[in-house]
Enzyme design. Structure first.
Site, PDB file in Angstrom:
ATOM      1  N   ASN A   1       1.260  -1.119   0.341  1.00 40.63           N
ATOM      2  CA  ASN A   1      -0.621   0.062  -0.048  1.00 40.63           C
ATOM      3  C   ASN A   1       0.868   1.266  -0.085  1.00 40.63           C
ATOM      4  O   ASN A   1       0.929   1.969  -1.133  1.00 40.63           O
ATOM      5  CB  ASN A   1      -0.797  -0.089   0.919  1.00 40.63           C
ATOM      6  CG  ASN A   1      -2.366  -0.613   1.079  1.00 40.63           C
ATOM      7  OD1 ASN A   1      -3.102  -1.131  -0.843  1.00 40.63           O
ATOM      8  ND2 ASN A   1      -3.041  -0.206   1.757  1.00 40.63           N
TER       9      ASN A   1
ATOM     10  N   PHE B   1      -4.743   3.740  11.787  1.00 41.62           N
ATOM     11  CA  PHE B   1      -4.871   3.000  10.528  1.00 41.62           C
ATOM     12  C   PHE B   1      -3.457   3.429   9.740  1.00 41.62           C
ATOM     13  O   PHE B   1      -3.445   4.372   9.922  1.00 41.62           O
ATOM     14  CB  PHE B   1      -6.584   2.888  10.598  1.00 41.62           C
ATOM     15  CG  PHE B   1      -6.682   2.448  11.905  1.00 41.62           C
ATOM     16  CD1 PHE B   1      -6.914   0.964  12.168  1.00 41.62           C
ATOM     17  CD2 PHE B   1      -7.572   3.487  12.970  1.00 41.62           C
ATOM     18  CE1 PHE B   1      -8.121   0.873  12.984  1.00 41.62           C
ATOM     19  CE2 PHE B   1      -7.918   3.072  14.095  1.00 41.62           C
ATOM     20  CZ  PHE B   1      -8.467   1.547  13.788  1.00 41.62           C
ATOM     21  N   GLU B   2      -3.520   2.318   8.972  1.00 41.19           N
ATOM     22  CA  GLU B   2      -2.427   3.076   7.353  1.00 41.19           C
ATOM     23  C   GLU B   2      -3.214   3.669   6.702  1.00 41.19           C
ATOM     24  O   GLU B   2      -3.058   4.801   5.856  1.00 41.19           O
ATOM     25  CB  GLU B   2      -2.321   1.353   6.588  1.00 41.19           C
ATOM     26  CG  GLU B   2      -3.434   0.732   5.640  1.00 41.19           C
ATOM     27  CD  GLU B   2      -2.867  -0.169   5.422  1.00 41.19           C
ATOM     28  OE1 GLU B   2      -2.739  -0.283   4.848  1.00 41.19           O
ATOM     29  OE2 GLU B   2      -3.451  -1.277   5.945  1.00 41.19           O
ATOM     30  N   THR B   3      -4.582   3.639   6.568  1.00 40.97           N
ATOM     31  CA  THR B   3      -5.404   5.079   5.873  1.00 40.97           C
ATOM     32  C   THR B   3      -5.111   6.220   6.470  1.00 40.97           C
ATOM     33  O   THR B   3      -5.589   6.814   4.921  1.00 40.97           O
ATOM     34  CB  THR B   3      -6.946   4.397   5.892  1.00 40.97           C
ATOM     35  OG1 THR B   3      -7.323   4.586   7.677  1.00 40.97           O
ATOM     36  CG2 THR B   3      -7.232   3.711   5.743  1.00 40.97           C
TER      37      THR B   3
ATOM     38  N   SER C   1       0.420   7.811   6.849  1.00 38.87           N
ATOM     39  CA  SER C   1       0.177   6.989   7.779  1.00 38.87           C
ATOM     40  C   SER C   1       1.319   6.050   7.678  1.00 38.87           C
ATOM     41  O   SER C   1       2.216   5.942   8.802  1.00 38.87           O
ATOM     42  CB  SER C   1      -0.880   5.937   8.092  1.00 38.87           C
ATOM     43  OG  SER C   1      -0.683   5.567   6.797  1.00 38.87           O
TER      44      SER C   1
END
Lengths: 255, 325, 325, 255
Positions: C107, D50-52, D84
């Protein structure tokens, strides 16, 4: 004909270089007024943006620096330095950006020095340095340079090459790996210089009313072709009204 | 880095705790906007010396720190402050007199170097400055680079694009990351824990903040967390990056703080006159920095009328029709 | 890139104008949030094929596009959609059946690749994935890489840190930039000119938007410029990046749109059942995509009650106590 | 003693690994409940992110994914992916981050596969892929791994090394250039495994009440040292109350 000052004709000539739809990378001082004037006169859909991150500011008052709070009002977006410079480096947007730059020295290929005169480590004169000028000169496709017409400023070799012009001419920029195009025009207190399409060498393109090409050459440290030079159309009444009433009514910059 | 709930401190304590002789520091703001002046004046008052300063176009704060003799090494992109100082005056003098080790980058490059430090990579690439003396002329000697582990081995590196011509690039300039010991920024709002909300442009403050080992935040308003957390989309720095929160109204004065106050043209013009001359500059420091016990004391000298004059208009965020001659 | 004042378009026209067979595209959102579903369904309805899709963890939209056979090549970090699909079902099937050319990144790496494209550099560095098969196993063949100028010559490059151990790094992974032909994002607010304001997390939408040659923005609300410009600190994309503004309320449905509506668990559970089987999935497409003439028509099928059920609570921004089993 | 499910003991054991002041990189599912539980029980000053891009969310309801709108409420800041992950790669912050990861396969050095089984290009089974797992596993100093205790999951060699554990043991991570530390604990439905400080090889650290070390070995594709194993303290009444009433009252994840 309306009376005008040298700063006024310089500003108007710069404003005329801005095309509708251009995104204008704006520095401090005279370049800001030129960009503001262009929006009022010939390029209503041009967009002014500042290296500090302000995009399409509503300039109700003239900002004194690119970080003036006046650039932050009613923008499309307020970001930061990494946003604004990336906008110029962006392969799609960068092509539509025109830069406006100043300098202490310029050579015949439009390379600029805004760092220092003399030895870099212990200079005779120190200037502010690149700021965002080198970045803009590296990235954008066209740029407008403002400089005073003096022998010590038009030099054979700049003491410090701060902002890339056409480097050593021809395909010098491409060889160096620079993305954008080099400078398109140099606007001084006497003349307008452009660059030969092939050699990228500076030539005299126009002179202000009352100035002779020879006087211009006398004030330069190198020779340029004057055969293509024409007299520049002075600022119109309308152009001056815009400058004086809409752009700098306090005459913070024009004086 | 600190996850505590309450990091509120006095500016004197914050500077004493985090800024040492020889520290590598960076300061927020740009030319005459949002410089953390209260903190800068406190550094000068505490007589902290030998600082290594990383600056892009941080303007007024840079010039005062140099003038006060706090800085021994400087990495910088721009030393100017609008028409108040087309070239910052003490900066210019210090370099012309050979009293400062310095090295030049561009504004984007300094911003990228902070970003590299913030995101934890050793360098970031750009196409900016190819073919220029930014690449050729290095301010720090090879010897200094070898001796000092806090200075990168190279100023910049030019590299051929390893992905051939991908991204329309044949070459890139690699810029070494910056990780200051301390960064100081002045912001509009913060809570006790250190969540930060700036208004207007953020300049490179976020990158500078996140690249730093310690982070001091001075703020116009110390607000309840609820106010910031009810719309966290507007916050720019999460609290755990912050080590000290200092509440100092007018903490950026005489530079501007968007939506709160404008820069003070009278102060900046006066500063220019003092800065032109070494003896006069000593007087400036004696009167406006050493001669006051804290930032509020400086504001008292300036007087209510001047402070009122620069107050921001609520519609535009600056002082409309301020005489800026 | 477009500086015009009014870019408002119908979704049908926007997709027809910018998305072609074989286009390289990217879509905004993350798993079950703010996917530009109305636009995705329109791509499927217009029967556009052979798309090269760049995805991080874009979730529902990715799975539907793959399921509909729109995608021929995929660069991806994550094909999952929470408990509704721990691995996206049509994605899983397509790969297991060998029907999709694909390549895996992480990601962060996909986000960095969009960022590299956005800021105009050929690559960006990270320390992520050193020592892993992300580096070793390439999905696109050498032959394809040589033949197709729109695919980088290398998936990644591992490089020794040229600044020695600066930044505590011995090696870095260089990731090639992405510049899609078209990016489509769904946002909360936009004006006619294309200034964008998102609420809640932005995911990688900003980077995806800026990396792209053309940018389609679908929005919940088409607002007056004044509303966005009165507090431009809250806007994330300046208008000149935008090529089309499409006003589609519930344009992210059945995924969520923070402060407007939640994801629809009923739809996503139903989708899972349809997606498990090839024949059933055809029925799904026939009923919910081909069988409706536009997004409003889909909402009509779903019915007011379901739409009401997912409506966001004004305090929290999501549907409190929504049955999400 | 209070009754509890396997998922409940796994969650509680993970929560106990989180120290006060830790910044917890949280995935979906059980890891989210563990992080939420830790804040309620043993690490009130830990921070969930959170990675978001959501930092320190107020989780009034359990999010089903890291992009669930529930993570966006009342945070310190809502950012995006680049923020993040950079937080974890940041040299000062990263040291305080603990990751929680899951996987389809694990080897004795804690290397994880969440990509596919069989040939990469035409796999027997395809999983979602890395998402942010490889990034977190690369950057953070400690991590917690959740995995079911099955022979086909504890393998000699993972089919695809998605997220780096200790790589080939010893100083494998350092040689590869990875910044953070490797996994610190593996939590399964039977046991808790840790890694030898020197060799970085997995060993059995604890087993749940009613499970024998031999049974654990029987369910693994490789041998591990069981000499250091102790029975794990079951979840307390208080821990269970927190789990059931504060973290997942709808039993979206615990069932």
């Amino acid at each position: 004909m309306t009376e005008y000052t040298l700063r006024e004709i310089m500003t108007v000539v710069a404003a005329r270089e801005i095309k509708d739809g251009d995104i204008v990378f704006c520095g401090t001082g005279i370049s800001m007024i030129a960009a503001m004037a262009a929006k009022h006169i010939n390029a209503p859909n041009s967009v002014i943006f500042f290296e500090t991150g302000a995009i399409d500011s509503k300039l109700e008052e003239l900002p004194l620096t690119v970080a003036d709070p006046r650039v932050m009002y009613f923008t499309s977006m307020n970001g930061g330095l990494t946003d604004s410079f990336a906008t110029m480096q962006n392969k799609f947007i960068g092509k539509h950006v025109i830069g406006i730059l100043g300098a202490a020295q310029i050579d015949k290929f439009g390379n600029l020095n805004s760092t220092s005169i003399g030895d870099y480590l212990k200079p005779k004169a120190r200037f502010p340095g690149s700021g965002g000028a080198c970045d803009a000169a590296s990235f954008v496709n066209r740029s407008i340079i403002f400089i005073q017409h003096e022998k010590r400023k038009f030099v054979n070799k700049v003491d410090y090459l701060t902002s890339p012009g056409w480097l050593d001419g021809l395909d010098g920029r491409k060889k160096a790996g620079l993305p954008g195009g080099g400078p398109s025009v140099v606007i001084t207190n006497m003349a307008v210089m452009r660059f030969d399409e092939k050699t990228k060498e500076m030539y005299l393109s126009g002179y202000y009313p009352g100035i002779t090409p020879q006087k211009i050459l006398d004030n330069m440290g190198f020779e340029v072709d004057i055969s293509r030079a024409k007299e520049i159309k002075p600022p119109s009444h309308e152009e001056l009204i815009v400058l004086r009433e809409k752009c700098d009514p306090q005459r913070l910059i024009l004086d | 880095m600190n996850t505590e709930k309450d990091k509120v401190m006095d500016i004197k304590d914050a500077i004493k705790k985090f800024v040492k002789n020889g520290s590598h520091i960076s300061i927020g703001g740009f030319t005459l906007n949002r410089n953390p002046m209260a903190a800068v004046y406190e550094i000068i008052r505490q007589n902290i010396k030998g600082l290594h300063l990383y600056a892009h176009a941080n303007g007024q704060a840079v010039d005062e720190l140099i003038g006060a003799g706090s800085i021994s090494k400087l990495e910088i992109a721009y030393g100017g402050n609008a028409r108040f100082a087309p070239t910052c005056i003490r900066f210019k003098k210090a370099i012309q007199d050979g009293k400062l080790l310095f090295e030049d980058y561009t504004n984007y490059q300094m911003a990228l170097r902070f970003l590299a430090g913030a995101i934890g990579v050793p360098f970031l690439p750009t196409k900016s400055s190819l073919g220029t003396d930014i690449l050729n002329k290095w301010g720090f000697s090879k010897d200094l680079r070898e001796k000092d582990p806090k200075i990168p081995n190279k100023k910049v590196i030019v590299m051929d694009n390893p992905f051939d011509s991908w991204g329309d690039a044949s070459k890139v300039v690699l810029l070494p990351a910056i990780n200051p010991d301390v960064t100081i920024i002045h912001v509009q709002k913060a809570d006790k824990q250190g969540t930060v909300r700036m208004k207007g442009l953020t300049f490179a403050d976020v990158e500078q903040a996140k690249s730093s080992k310690y982070l001091i935040v001075t703020c116009e308003e110390l607000v309840e967390s609820d106010e910031l957390r009810n719309d966290p989309d507007q916050n720019q720095i999460p609290f755990f990056y912050v080590d000290a929160v200092v509440h100092i109204p007018y903490g950026a004065y005489p530079t501007a703080c968007y939506r709160y106050y404008d820069y003070d043209p009278i102060y900046l013009n006066e500063y220019r006159r003092y800065a032109q001359d070494d003896e006069l500059f000593k007087k400036y420091l004696d009167k406006f920095v050493y001669g006051v016990k804290d930032h509020q004391d400086l504001l008292n000298i300036i007087g209510k009328e001047r402070i009122e004059m620069i107050k921001a208009d609520s519609r535009t965020g600056y002082a409309v029709n301020l005489d800026r001659k």
